[in-house]
Design a protein around this motif. Structure first.
Motif, short mmCIF file in Angstrom:
data_model
loop_
_atom_site.label_atom_id
_atom_site.label_comp_id
_atom_site.label_asym_id
_atom_site.label_seq_id
_atom_site.Cartn_x
_atom_site.Cartn_y
_atom_site.Cartn_z
N LEU A 169 0.83 -1.21 0.00
CA LEU A 169 0.00 0.00 0.00
C LEU A 169 0.86 1.25 0.00
N GLU A 170 1.96 1.19 0.73
CA GLU A 170 2.79 2.38 0.91
C GLU A 170 3.65 2.66 -0.31
N THR A 171 4.09 1.63 -1.02
CA THR A 171 5.15 1.84 -2.01
C THR A 171 4.83 1.40 -3.43
N ARG A 172 3.77 0.63 -3.65
CA ARG A 172 3.63 0.07 -5.00
C ARG A 172 2.63 0.86 -5.84
N PRO A 173 2.91 0.95 -7.14
CA PRO A 173 1.97 1.61 -8.04
C PRO A 173 0.78 0.70 -8.33
N SER A 174 -0.28 1.28 -8.87
CA SER A 174 -1.44 0.49 -9.25
C SER A 174 -1.11 -0.40 -10.44
N GLY A 175 -1.78 -1.53 -10.48
CA GLY A 175 -1.72 -2.36 -11.69
C GLY A 175 -0.61 -3.37 -11.73
N THR A 176 0.22 -3.45 -10.69
CA THR A 176 1.31 -4.40 -10.71
C THR A 176 1.10 -5.46 -9.62
#
Lengths: 180, 262
Positions: free
Chosen positions: B142-149
């Motif tokens: 939630l803190e570090t990842r972009p959407s869609g991956t």
């Protein structure tokens, strides 16, 4: 439970995006990363029998990608500095460090450029632990060095990174040259 | 000069200290501004380095490389077995999906045809209502990842969730950042969806709602069990209660991740 060979091949396919990112963090350019990945995968397939079922396939593959990259460095030692910097810095605006409204994309390109400037031995630890999310111990196993060495290299790498990002660089470092 | 070494403060920032030692450092930090600044600096370098390479794992892997690994001529047969994308996606995050397509395809090649070795099983579900403990995969994603991956979990949960994927980032009517996240099974089918919002004061994510999504047909064919609609509606309802109706564009999301959601 022992994994059959097709099983392992498919597990490697699932790991490819992460392995390639690791190669990219080490190499700094997509061309080199893709070459390293191709060679590393061929190497892994030729030695599937050496993988111990039940151990971590990702650690084994990270290890192979890393040794392949080191082989590549040895073969291309003299070319390395000239081919590394341009791609990483290409999206970097020349006033990136002084401009207030720095865009996120350029900001991240700057971080990548600074990571590329770290000494090899610090960059590989940063790539494994911080970018790929391995524990200190798992990274120590992949690199074959003590966990204390992992921690000191990683903390030095991050301090250097923090300084580089916070403080505008003056003088004529390699980055300056790449900015044209 | 702080009584803790850089390595200890870094391990604290990374959540890598044993609980007793972490508590000791945490307590000492209250009266040690210099050490606090060092911890903050270690946290921000980690966030930045992760964000700088976040997109790279979503870049398509070349067919040639996949074929090399599989030892096959063309993976066409595998591709047709990949489960089709779920229909009836709310339009709000439809624009985010292409980013996921290439990686999902590659992962799907592996997942659709072959059973993976079972990962260790988590105690509870991967996503539960309430604050998310820091250091967990869900908190990190939630803190570090972009959407869609999609991100593969080290440990699956008892419901068979093996990946987590952020679907969209939104702002609620109070300006709070909320993210829709899905837990995917080994065939990359969403099994559980949830909304988590970030409390900026404590920097923790709180799961506001979850909805189970009915499994699709086990044959892997194109017909899906048409249930799950009401569960999805429940999340839509929650989003409208929160006043979170518009997904942030990817550039905005990337900027927020890079700056620790400030």
């Amino acid at each position: 439970m022992t994994a059959s060979e097709p099983d392992i091949r498919h597990q490697i396919v699932a790991l490819l995006p992460r392995l390639r990112r690791f190669a990219l963090a080490l190499a700094g350019t997509r061309d080199v990363a893709d070459d390293v990945m191709q060679t590393a995968c061929e190497k892994a397939l030729g030695h599937l029998g050496q993988f111990t079922p039940g151990t971590r396939l990702d650690s084994w593959m990270f290890q192979i990608v890393r040794t392949t990259y080191i082989d590549h460095l040895r073969r291309n030692q003299r070319r390395r500095n000239t081919e590394l910097t341009p791609e990483l810095a290409e999206s970097l605006p020349s006033d990136a460090r002084t401009h207030e409204q720095i865009s996120a994309r350029a900001d991240l390109a700057l971080v990548r450029a600074e990571i590329a400037r770290l000494p090899e031995e610090q960059r590989e630890v940063l790539a494994l632990v911080t970018i790929e999310g391995l524990s200190y111990q798992d990274a120590a196993d992949v690199l074959g060095i003590p966990i204390g060495t992992i921690m000191s290299r990683l903390s030095r790498a991050r301090k250097k990174l923090a300084r580089a990002i916070d403080e505008p660089r003056t003088g004529s470092g390699p980055l300056q040259g790449a900015q044209r | 000069m702080s009584r803790f070494s850089d390595e200890t403060l870094m391990a604290y920032a990374d959540g890598a200290l044993p609980p007793a030692e972490a508590a000791e450092v945490g307590a000492a930090l209250e009266n040690d501004a210099e050490a606090r600044a060092t911890v903050e600096s270690f946290r921000s370098t980690a966030t930045l380095a992760r964000a700088a390479f976040a997109d790279m794992a979503a870049e398509p892997v070349s067919d040639a490389l996949v074929r090399t690994v599989l030892g096959t001529e063309a993976p066409a047969a595998s591709v047709t077995n990949f489960p089709p994308a779920r229909k009836a996606r709310p339009p709000l995050w439809r624009s985010m999906l292409p980013l996921a397509a290439s990686i999902a395809l590659v992962l799907g090649l592996a997942a659709a045809l072959f059973l993976r070795q079972p990962a260790p099983v988590l105690q509870g579900p991967v996503m539960a209502l309430g604050p998310i403990p820091s250091g967990t995969a869900l908190a990190e994603i939630l803190e570090t990842r972009p959407s869609g991956t999609p991100v593969a979990l080290q440990e699956r949960d008892a419901q068979g969730s093996e990946h987590l994927m952020i679907v969209a980032t939104l702002r609620d009517r109070n300006g709070r950042i909320c993210r829709e996240v899905e837990a995917l099974d080994k065939t990359m089918q969403a099994r559980l969806a949830g909304i988590a919002c970030r409390d900026s004061a404590s920097r923790t994510w709180i799961v506001e709602g979850t909805a189970r999504i009915a499994a699709s047909s086990p044959s892997g064919g194109s017909d899906f069990v048409p249930s799950g609609a009401e569960e999805k509606d429940a999340l839509e309802g929650l989003l409208s209660i929160l006043g979170a109706t518009k997904a942030l564009p990817p550039e905005e999301e990337q900027r927020l991740i890079a700056h620790g959601w400030r």
